[in-house]
Scaffold this motif. Structure first.
Motif: not given
Lengths: 597, 597
Positions: B546-566
């Motif tokens: 939802a933020s205006s941050r760069p795509q790389a930031f959004k990807d990093a949060k998503r990738d870390t979240a995926r790691f966390y859930f997995a």
């Protein structure tokens, strides 16, 4: 100060009742090794560890080794040399070495019990004799006759000690990168030049000469790990008749200041054209290194076990003495102002975790050692081969699990002490600091995990796992009708079947993507360790019931086994899920996205 | 030496993007607190922590505090006093305190961010200002007017510091056992006599006066915890006009030698008829103690977070620089002799574990602090009450999980460094030693666990849990159609529903057997912590997107979240199984069967 009493009763239970050591001794064809003799050895080892080594544990930590920059000399903590002299006089250094080099030829399982006691009593001290074992193994296997003649006898007698000089500042795991050079001078004499770091017992004042086993590269070495050769480089040069000559140009440049094992000398060793002799074939040093390393890896696992045992004994004593709060189900000690904390379920959880991991881990380790004995001494070649595979399979599990559990066990011991665990006075925090090295040296837990899933599983289509599972199944079959064991054998069988399927699944995924092996490795190792321990707990209950021990002993084994199956074995659920999640969640993120540069 | 750079970007993301701090500030009715001001505070706090405190971290460890037996004086490590003077001049000590006592009235969430930076930079130093917070809270809540007037201003200004004197040699958790006595002398003046131990900042040379908040028993005290009163006992007596008088008879008898936080003075304090003044009602000291304690507990969680962050930054740098072995899927750095170790899946696993626990843990902690702010400052009484319940519920989770994860995170950082992690030079082992105190002081993990499952769950029929689950469900509903979040929201909902069922199950079992609460407690706490973190990871992905941050930031949060859930959330499987196994396997064994006496 923390105290230590050798757990002779559980050691004997493990050796004789569970592992059937008397039958093992017979299989090894050593008529002179019997229970009576081994018992006497254990008693004397316990006495030495408790009365000579344990009291030096704190001074070793407080004072540590000292380094003199001018001379390059290293002085061990007060009392260490005197204790070492007694150890040598008692013939302990050569307990498991071959009689032809002055050893007593005792089985490796007996040596492992000695090591547990020594390391529990004083890990830092234990590192001085320990490193000689690897040097002896390498020279026995690959040394020329004159090298054996000259070096083995004093190493076995303990009048000299050995080292393993592998690591350099820029390379530890990846020895192919090493820069130490060996230039031929004459015949098999070489000039060795380079810097080695993290050399345990690299320099000290316990003995007059130190025998360094050094990995280096010859001028014509192929690049990488295939270009490594092994050299023996003594601190004082040695003539072919064994007489000590002049000082060699190898010098300790510094000792490390470490989190723990302060009494153990961790040295930077500078080789400056030092005279060395090639051991084995040129460029075949890595093979010889693994001979040293495998022996050392099982030994480091035992270090973890020893520290765990000592930490547990002290936590247990404290939990029985410390009065704090009342039991949730009503006062257990109404005449006193509070109940001992051992009444509280969460304190019991911490204590039982330690007990289950220690007593189970002891069997995991001794079983691996027994396979070394069979691999070396059995008369049956097929049996030797099987034992060799099984020993190789169990080595990374034993090294990594026993050391990781020593982190957990010393953690739990500190927690049992509360704030008192954090202060030096009680000696518990020292055990936690000392334990912290064990998951690092002789290959980190990550390296053990890769060894298990790569060399010991993928590369052999699971040969070691198959042998182990067959052993479990034979045990399960043997006790099929035993009602007292049913509660353990059913889940054990389930886990073993799951272990096999998980393995096939990982290997199949790895065929398509080699990162899958690395991604699964550590969780796979822990998963394996917990299943192996379930086997040993089931066998412990069976062995206790079959023995003539008191009912209270049998009950304690059963209760600990129940705790293990109820509370610790379920950790496999988390490891299984992590393994099955595969490599994707680990590999997706670009390196730069992990955080600011 | 280890380095530290304040993670301002992630701190701002947590505050503004995820927690919506701007809306929070508005709700607190503080028109003067806005993003611009807070950002300036964060920048300056980062500068101070990085440039003044972080460089003193190693000298604090190497030299530590020193104690002079003759005078009873304690000297902080070199540079500590100068840094403290700057901290006071900068007005930092009163950042979150009430303006009527000279504070700046900033929200607690902002104070938490300052604390994270200070403790990451120098935990031992951070303990000197930290302890004043509890003293201020207790005096604000329970102090008489003259006590507030005399003590609060210098404590808030930082010209004096405070302590919490609770523990005695024979009692820590069970304060009902305490022996320190207070005899009435005149009016509200008492003579306090007894020995307190483990008193952080009990004596030091940073400020001229130290204000001890002391638990003691009046002569007519009922037995046990209901007979404890709270007293304020200054090092130098203080007249009602606030002027410092003569030395009081309280003296430091020794400082502890500890595993870590050497720069923090841990004192034995001897009160020998010291002049003290009753705070609050007689025999109601335990209530006041909890006011101090709750503030301190969240703070200790933040200490764990800060250490984790620093350890991670250094492990990450090392993993990017250290070249060792090749990637399993082929060279990633072919022009160099080896690949950086960050290419290896198992190294990534260790780094991602740290990253996921730190960034998620930061939100768990800040969310708890934001509830403190609402509970204190919201205009809506119902909102205040809800926030108070939620803050109470989240406090033991945040304290215990963030500190336990700091053990894991610093462990993983050391593993990433290999043998280099064990030597003092790199400063990583110091972080591991410093972290080790955090699971012990202000209530061990076991005590937090009992607080969560007992006082905060069983005693309130799960009021806190219900509020938290409602918040999660509102979030899940809000994002029901969001495809980017579906992979997180479905398992999160599953876990929340499971959490509720597990709780009911435990409480039902506990109705029949009170030991069931203790038996489940620690596993229940961890289970809760991992589910809470799953929520924060799902919300982090939503907030990033939802933020205006760069795509790389959004990807990093998503990738870390995926790691966390997995990889990390599945730990709940093991904790759930342990909880469900009940008390039997913990309570069956008689105390004498745990091992030899």
């Amino acid at each position: 100060m923390s105290t230590y009493k050798a757990p002779l009763d559980d050691l004997r239970f493990a050796l004789y009742d569970v592992l059937g050591a008397e039958a093992l001794f017979a299989r090894l064809g050593q008529a002179d090794v019997n229970r009576e003799l081994v018992d006497a050895v254990l008693d004397e080892a316990a006495r030495f560890s408790e009365t000579v080594l344990a009291p030096l544990n704190k001074v070793g930590d407080d004072i540590g080794c000292t380094y003199d920059k001018a001379s390059g000399d290293v002085t061990a903590p007060p009392g260490f040399k005197q204790a070492f002299d007694q150890f040598v006089e008692g013939g302990w250094t050569g307990l498991t070495n071959a009689p032809e080099h002055g050893g007593q030829g005792m089985p490796a399982v007996v040596g492992a019990v000695l090591t547990e006691m020594v390391d529990a009593a004083n890990l830092a001290w234990g590192n001085f004799p320990m490193l000689s074992h690897g040097a002896v193994k390498a020279l026995e296997t690959y040394g020329e006759d004159w090298q054996k003649k000259v070096f083995l006898e004093p190493l076995v007698a303990g009048t000299w000690t050995g080292t393993m000089c592998l690591t350099e500042p820029h390379c530890g795991t990846d020895l192919g990168l090493l820069k130490t050079r060996a230039e031929p001078v004459a015949d098999d004499t070489y000039s060795v030049t380079g810097t080695k770091i993290f050399i345990t017992a690299g320099e000290h004042d316990l003995v007059p000469n130190i025998v360094h086993l050094v990995l280096a590269k010859l001028p014509d070495a192929p690049p990488g790990a295939k270009g490594i050769s092994l050299f023996v480089v003594p601190k004082f040069k040695v003539a072919r008749d064994g007489s000590m000559g002049e000082r060699n140009s190898v010098r300790c440049g510094a000792i490390e200041h470490k989190m723990g094992i302060h009494g153990s000398a961790t040295c930077v060793m500078n080789f400056d054209g030092a005279e060395g002799y090639l051991v084995g074939a040129p460029h075949k040093g890595l093979q010889a290194m693994f001979v040293m390393m495998n022996s050392a890896r099982l030994g480091v696992g035992v270090q973890g076990l020893g520290l765990s045992e000592r930490a547990y004994q002290n936590a247990l004593r404290y939990a029985r003495e410390r009065l704090q709060s009342r039991s949730l189900s009503g006062p257990k000690n109404p005449e006193k102002p509070a109940d001992p904390i051992i009444v509280h379920p969460d304190v019991r959880r911490m204590l039982l975790s330690q007990k289950a991991l220690i007593e189970g881990g002891r069997l995991l380790s001794l079983h691996a050692y027994s396979q070394l004995d069979i691999a070396e001494k059995s008369q049956d070649p097929a049996e030797r081969e099987h034992a060799d595979i099984l020993a190789g399979f169990l080595t990374p599990i034993s090294k990594a699990c026993l050391t990781e559990w020593s982190i957990e066990n010393t953690y739990n011991a500190v927690q049992c002490f509360g704030g008192h665990g954090y202060i030096a006075e009680h000696g518990i925090e020292q055990l936690a600091r000392d334990a912290r090295i064990t998951t690092l040296y002789e290959g980190t837990t990550g390296i053990q995990s890769l060894d298990l899933i790569g060399r010991k599983t993928a590369a052999s289509q699971g040969a070691g796992l198959k042998l182990f599972l067959a052993e479990v199944e034979a045990f399960a079959k043997q006790h099929e009708g035993d009602e007292a064991l049913a509660e353990f054998i059913a889940p054990l069988r389930g886990k073993c079947s799951e272990w096999g399927k998980l393995t096939i699944d990982v290997l199949q995924r790895a065929a398509g993507n080699p990162e899958e092996l690395g991604a699964a490795s550590t969780d796979y190792l822990f998963y394996s360790g917990y299943v192996v321990l379930a086997y040993w707990w089931a066998r412990s209950v069976a062995a206790a019931n079959a023995s003539s021990r008191p009912q209270a002993f049998k009950d304690a084994k059963r209760d600990t086994a129940r705790f293990y199956f109820a509370r610790l074995l379920p950790r496999t659920l988390a490891h299984k899920a992590a393994i099955e999640s595969g490599a994707a969640s680990l590999m997706a993120m670009p390196a730069e996205a992990f955080g600011a540069e």
